[in-house]
Scaffold this motif. Sequence first.
Motif, PDB file in Angstrom:
ATOM      1  N   LEU A   1       0.863  -1.175   0.000  1.00  0.00           N
ATOM      2  CA  LEU A   1       0.000   0.000   0.000  1.00  0.00           C
ATOM      3  C   LEU A   1       0.902   1.228   0.000  1.00  0.00           C
ATOM      4  O   LEU A   1       1.670   1.441   0.932  1.00  0.00           O
ATOM      5  CB  LEU A   1      -0.905   0.014   1.233  1.00  0.00           C
TER       6      LEU A   1
ATOM      7  N   HIS B   1      -3.498  -5.661   1.967  1.00  0.00           N
ATOM      8  CA  HIS B   1      -2.506  -4.612   1.724  1.00  0.00           C
ATOM      9  C   HIS B   1      -1.474  -4.632   2.852  1.00  0.00           C
ATOM     10  O   HIS B   1      -1.785  -4.950   4.006  1.00  0.00           O
ATOM     11  CB  HIS B   1      -3.188  -3.240   1.638  1.00  0.00           C
TER      12      HIS B   1
ATOM     13  N   TYR C   1      -8.729  -6.795   4.519  1.00  0.00           N
ATOM     14  CA  TYR C   1     -10.028  -6.125   4.631  1.00  0.00           C
ATOM     15  C   TYR C   1     -11.170  -7.129   4.555  1.00  0.00           C
ATOM     16  O   TYR C   1     -12.135  -7.045   5.320  1.00  0.00           O
ATOM     17  CB  TYR C   1     -10.148  -5.081   3.526  1.00  0.00           C
TER      18      TYR C   1
ATOM     19  N   ILE D   1      -8.205   1.962   2.288  1.00  0.00           N
ATOM     20  CA  ILE D   1      -8.352   0.574   1.838  1.00  0.00           C
ATOM     21  C   ILE D   1      -9.823   0.211   1.941  1.00  0.00           C
ATOM     22  O   ILE D   1     -10.436   0.365   3.010  1.00  0.00           O
ATOM     23  CB  ILE D   1      -7.509  -0.379   2.697  1.00  0.00           C
TER      24      ILE D   1
ATOM     25  N   THR E   1     -13.984   2.827   4.750  1.00  0.00           N
ATOM     26  CA  THR E   1     -12.613   2.840   4.263  1.00  0.00           C
ATOM     27  C   THR E   1     -11.659   2.864   5.434  1.00  0.00           C
ATOM     28  O   THR E   1     -11.819   3.673   6.359  1.00  0.00           O
ATOM     29  CB  THR E   1     -12.370   4.057   3.357  1.00  0.00           C
TER      30      THR E   1
END
Length: 681
Positions: free
Chosen positions: A468, A529, A628, A524, A654
Motif C-alpha cells: 500500500l 494490503h 479487509y 483501503i 474505508t
Amino acid sequence: RRADSDMSEFASIVERLERGEVPMKSIERELICPICEELFTQPLVLPCQHSVCHRCVRELLMPNHDDSLSTDAGSESSNPGSPRARGPSPSMEKLERLVRSGNPYSHSHRGDAGMSSPLMYECVRESASECVCACSCPPPPPPPKAQHEYVGPTTNFRPKVLMCPEHEMEKVNMYCEVCRRPVCHLCKLGGSHANHRVTSMSSAYKILKEKLSKSIHYLISKEDQVRTQISELEEMMRHTEENGQLAERHASEHFEHLFETLQERRTEMLRSIEQSRSLRVERLRAQVEEYQGMLENSGLVGYAQEVLKETDQSCFVQTAKLLHVRIQKATESLKMFQPAATQSFEEFVLDTSKEELLLKELSFSGVPAPPVIDLSRCRVYNEGLIHWRLSEDSLPTDHHIVEFRKLGSEEEQESGWSASEPVFGCSTVLSDLSTDSSYTFRVKSCRNRVYSPSSPEVTLHTPPAPVLSFLFNEKCGFSAERLQLSKRRDSVESVAGMSLLLAAERVQTGNYICLDYIIGDTGIAHGRHYWAFRVQPDSYMIKVGVASDSKLTEWFHNPRDTSSPRYDHDSGHDSGSEDACFEVSQPFMLVTVGMGRLFIPKASASAAGDHSSRVLPMPQRIGVCLDYDAARVFFYDADTMRCVYERPVDCSGTMFPAFGLLGGGAVHLEEFITAKRLSYL
C-alpha cells in the motif's frame, strides 16, 4: 625406587628412539648448549632449570679463572690447538648470543640423562633477580658481571637438596604461584614473597607433574595427527611448486603469443612502408629525369630549336604540330608543378596509447573476488531492492549480475535461476516478485569477460500482500502544534512544547492526557494490503493500528469521549485496563511501541503461537498487513517477516493506516511505501 623409576623411564625413551617414534633430531636439539650451540660438555644445571656447559659459564663470567675442577684430563682443554684452549672467548659476544636466543631450549634435569657422568653444580646467585643465562624467566635479565660461587661437584644425577638462593642455609619447601618458583619459609615470612600466594611443595609437585604428564600424553596422542598434517603440508608444498611452475609456463606462453602477434604486425607494417617508399622514390626519380631532359640540348628544347630552323613550310608544319603538343605539356607541367609522390608517411604513423594502456592494465590475477550482499540495505516487497559491496582490495569490475529464484515446490526450484540485466553499480531493483514467498539471491562480478564465483546466497521473504503506497495526511486530525511533518510527508516527529507541559499538569490534577494522531492519505476498501515503517529507537510511546473513516470524524470532534482516540486508555501501568476497554467495534490503536520495546495487548491471539511475554524487542522495521475481506490485521517483524501479533478488526467503510505519538518520538515510512505516491506528486 627413584633410581629404578628413572632407569625404567630412560629405558622407555631408548626403546622409543629405537622404534623411531621419537626423532633423534628432537633429542639432539634438547642437548645443545644455547651459548656455544654445540652438544653439552660437562652440563651445568642452574636453579632456574636451564642447562649450559660448565666451560661456557666459566668463560662467560670468569674468563681468567683456571678450570681446576675439570675432571676430564684428556678433554679438549688439554689440547692447545683446540678452540676451547685458545684463551678466553669474548664474554659479551656470548652473552648477546644468549640474549638473542630468547631461551630457545628449556633444559630440565632429565634432558641431560643421556650424558655419561655429568657434573652437577649448584649455582648460588648473587641476587634473586639475576640469572646467568639471561633467559626469559622472571625477573629481568642480569647484569653482565653477575658473580656466582661454585660448590663442590657431585656425580649424582640431581642435587640431593635444593637450597634457597636468597637464604643459603634454608631448604626450599614451598612454591610461589606468583613468581612460579620454589621458595623457603623465610621468603614467605619476610622476604620478597611475603605477600605472594604460595603452596606446599608436594601440592605443586603433584599439580605440575599432572599437568606435564597430561601435556606429554596429549602430544604423544597427537603424533599421528601431526604426521598427517606434516604430510598434508608437504603435499601442499609440492602442489604449490607444481602450480607455480605451471603458472609461469602459462604466463610465458601468453606473453610469447603477444610477442608473436606484435612481431607479425611489425613485419607486415615494415613491409608496407618499404613498398610504399620504393614506389614513391621511383615515381619521383622518373619525374626528375623528365625535368632534367628539359634542360639538356639534346632534349625536347634542343630539338624544338632545330625545328625552328626549318624553312620548308610543309615539313615544318608536319613536324611542329606534334612537337607543339609536347612543348605545351611541358609548359603546363612547369606552370602547375606537382610532385609525382608525397614525401610524408603519415598514414603509417601508429597511435599505440590505447594498446599501451591495455598492456599496463594487463592482469593475470584470474577471476574477480565475489561480492557480498548487504542485508542491512536490502528490501523486498513487490519488488526487490538488492545491495551488495566489494572487498576493499578488489580490482574495478565491468558489471554485475544478480541471480534469484523462488523457493517452494520442486518444480519452481527446478526452473533454475533468473538473472538480471548487467548492473554497473552496487544495487538494483528486481520487479514482479510474488507475495508471501521466499526468494534466494546471489550476485556475480564480471571483469574482462571473466565472472567471479557467486556471492553467499541470502534468502528474503516478500510481504504477505501487495504494498500500500501512501504518505502522511496533514488534513485529517493532524496537530501542527505538536507534530512536525517532513516536507515529503514520509516521516512525522512528536515535538515537545507548552502543550506537553499543560498535558502533564492535567495528569497531576486527575484529568486525562491525549495522544497526537496522524493517518495515511490512502484508504483501503477491499483486498489485502501491506505497509512498513521504522520507529525511532529513542521514541517514548507510539501506537500503531488502523482507523475507519466512519469513526474518524466522530472521534476527532469528541475528544472527551472514552471511545475517542484523543482519550488515552493506556494509563502507563501494566494493569490490562486498556484491554478491557478495547472493543472490536472500536478499531484504532492496537500495538504500542516505545523505549526499544513492542507491547502486545493481553487479549490477543498470536499467529506465531502463544507468547511467553507481552513485551518483545522492538524490530528495526515493523510491517502491518490489513486483510479487509477477512477483517483481520497482522503485525510483522519486517526484516524476518515473522508475524508477532494478529487480531480481528471492524472493517466498516474505508480503512486508513493510523499512528499515535506521545512524548518524543518519530515514525519514518519505508521508501518503497512512499515511492509511488511521491512520483505522482
